[in-house]
Design an enzyme around this catalytic site. Structure first.
Site, mmCIF file in Angstrom:
data_model
loop_
_atom_site.group_PDB
_atom_site.id
_atom_site.type_symbol
_atom_site.label_atom_id
_atom_site.label_comp_id
_atom_site.label_asym_id
_atom_site.label_seq_id
_atom_site.Cartn_x
_atom_site.Cartn_y
_atom_site.Cartn_z
ATOM 1 N N VAL A 141 0.842 -1.201 0.000
ATOM 2 C CA VAL A 141 0.000 0.000 0.000
ATOM 3 C C VAL A 141 0.876 1.250 0.000
ATOM 4 C CG1 VAL A 141 -1.874 1.225 1.142
ATOM 5 C CG2 VAL A 141 -1.791 -1.273 1.223
ATOM 6 N N ASP A 142 1.956 1.232 0.756
ATOM 7 C CA ASP A 142 2.889 2.353 0.742
ATOM 8 C C ASP A 142 3.476 2.561 -0.652
ATOM 9 O OD1 ASP A 142 2.925 3.512 3.308
ATOM 10 O OD2 ASP A 142 4.158 1.901 4.103
#
Length: 363
Positions: free
Chosen positions: A166-167
């Site tokens: 997600v980062d």
């Protein structure tokens, strides 16, 4: 060599992964990036280990901070804060991922910066948007954003992805947003605010799963390595190790059946079309698995690839780099003596450059 973003100055207040990944991509393309860090300790990821490299530096930090200069400033100190204000007043881009309101309290928020630098592109990365004070940790967002519910061996066993995906996705969206805002500035002279948050980026990146819910009310569940809409599309067991087969259409399945020595499978009414194969998944998968036991994964991979069936052995990371090199890619670069993963963006006239290794704190 001239980079696509040569002459661009980025003040990078990003920490950990999403922000630093975005600014490293832009630095590779020629931008000058000044990374603001806490004196004494710096970015949290400087201590995120093991593993550490031969010089004792956390390899996590090394992953996303090449081509940057480090400036150690205590933003609670008036003199250091004045240095930061001077930097952002002349920067083309500011990137920050403090908790919402953090930069405003320091006098370095978007409204403060654009008052002296109206052309600034100011990118804020948050966990859940500017109105939420919840911290944005990748694991938490994978959980509350639904990704873990559909990842894992079966329902009831939620599993995180093996990297902070997600980062990374958010960093990519940040880079796209920054470039779009710079293009707008090129045309109009106007800067603007760019906002990305981990939650929204994840929901967008769930693509077909999000669409299936929104348009058909389908709430996906964990299916292990299976695909909800394609068969065969999962991990199988060859004689020596696992192998992935990913048939995306009926032609590929027919070719697979021929490679497996069972061409009649493609004519069986249960398996002739993909919707039928999905309906009869539990019957077909064991048949394919039994046939694969006759040879090693590499042998099957070569035979399937020769007839256009997407397949590949399940590699560990060392094997993955070797595989990439074997298919003609150049996944590894030397950056001032530090081995790094190459920037994956290929540009014919202004390719990525590797000018400096990840900096020492304040260097």
């Amino acid at each position: 060599m001239t980079g696509a973003l040569d002459g661009l100055l980025i003040a990078d207040f990003g920490r950990v992964l999403a922000g630093p990944y975005a600014t490293m991509l832009l630095a590779d393309l020629g931008a000058e990036v000044v990374k603001i860090e806490r004196p004494g300790s710096g970015d949290d990821t400087r201590q995120w280990g093991p593993p550490f490299d031969a010089d004792g530096v956390a390899t996590y930090f090394q992953a996303v901070n090449r081509n940057k200069r480090s400036l150690a400033l205590d933003l609670r100190d008036e003199s250091d804060r004045a240095q930061a204000a001077a930097l952002v007043s002349r920067a083309d881009v500011v990137v920050e991922n403090l908790l919402p309101g953090g930069m405003d309290r320091l006098g370095l928020g978007y409204d403060d910066v654009r008052a002296t630098n109206p052309g600034v592109v100011y990118c804020s990365v948050t966990g859940f948007g500017r109105d939420s004070s919840l911290p944005g940790y990748d694991l938490v967002v994978q959980a509350v954003g639904g990704l873990m519910s559909m990842t894992g061996p079966r329902p009831g066993e939620p599993t995180r992805a093996g990297v902070a995906v997600v980062d990374v996705i958010t960093g990519l969206h940040a880079a796209v947003g920054i470039l779009a805002a710079l293009r707008h500035r090129d045309r109009t002279g106007e800067g603007q605010r760019v906002e990305v948050d981990l939650m929204s980026c994840l929901l967008s990146s769930l693509v077909n799963q999000s669409s299936g819910y929104l348009l058909a009310g389908a709430v996906p569940q964990a299916m292990g390595n299976r695909h909800p809409s394609l068969v065969p599309y999962e991990v199988f067991q060859a004689r020596d190790k696992p192998i992935v087969i990913a048939c995306g259409n009926d032609r590929q399945f027919r070719s697979l059946a021929e490679v497996l020595g069972q061409p009649d499978l493609a004519d069986d009414e249960r398996y002739a079309t993909n919707p039928q194969r999905v309906a009869h998944r539990e019957e077909l998968v064991p048949v394919v698995n039994d046939l694969l036991a006759a040879a090693d994964a590499q042998d099957w991979y070569e035979r399937m690839s020769a007839v256009g069936v997407p397949a590949g052995p399940v590699n560990d990371l060392a094997e993955a780099f070797a595989y990439a090199e074997g298919v003609g890619l150049s996944p590894i670069v030397e950056c001032a003596g530090v081995r790094q993963v190459a920037n994956p963006i290929g540009l014919s006239a202004t390719p990525a450059t590797y000018r400096s290794a990840p900096p020492a704190l304040g260097g």
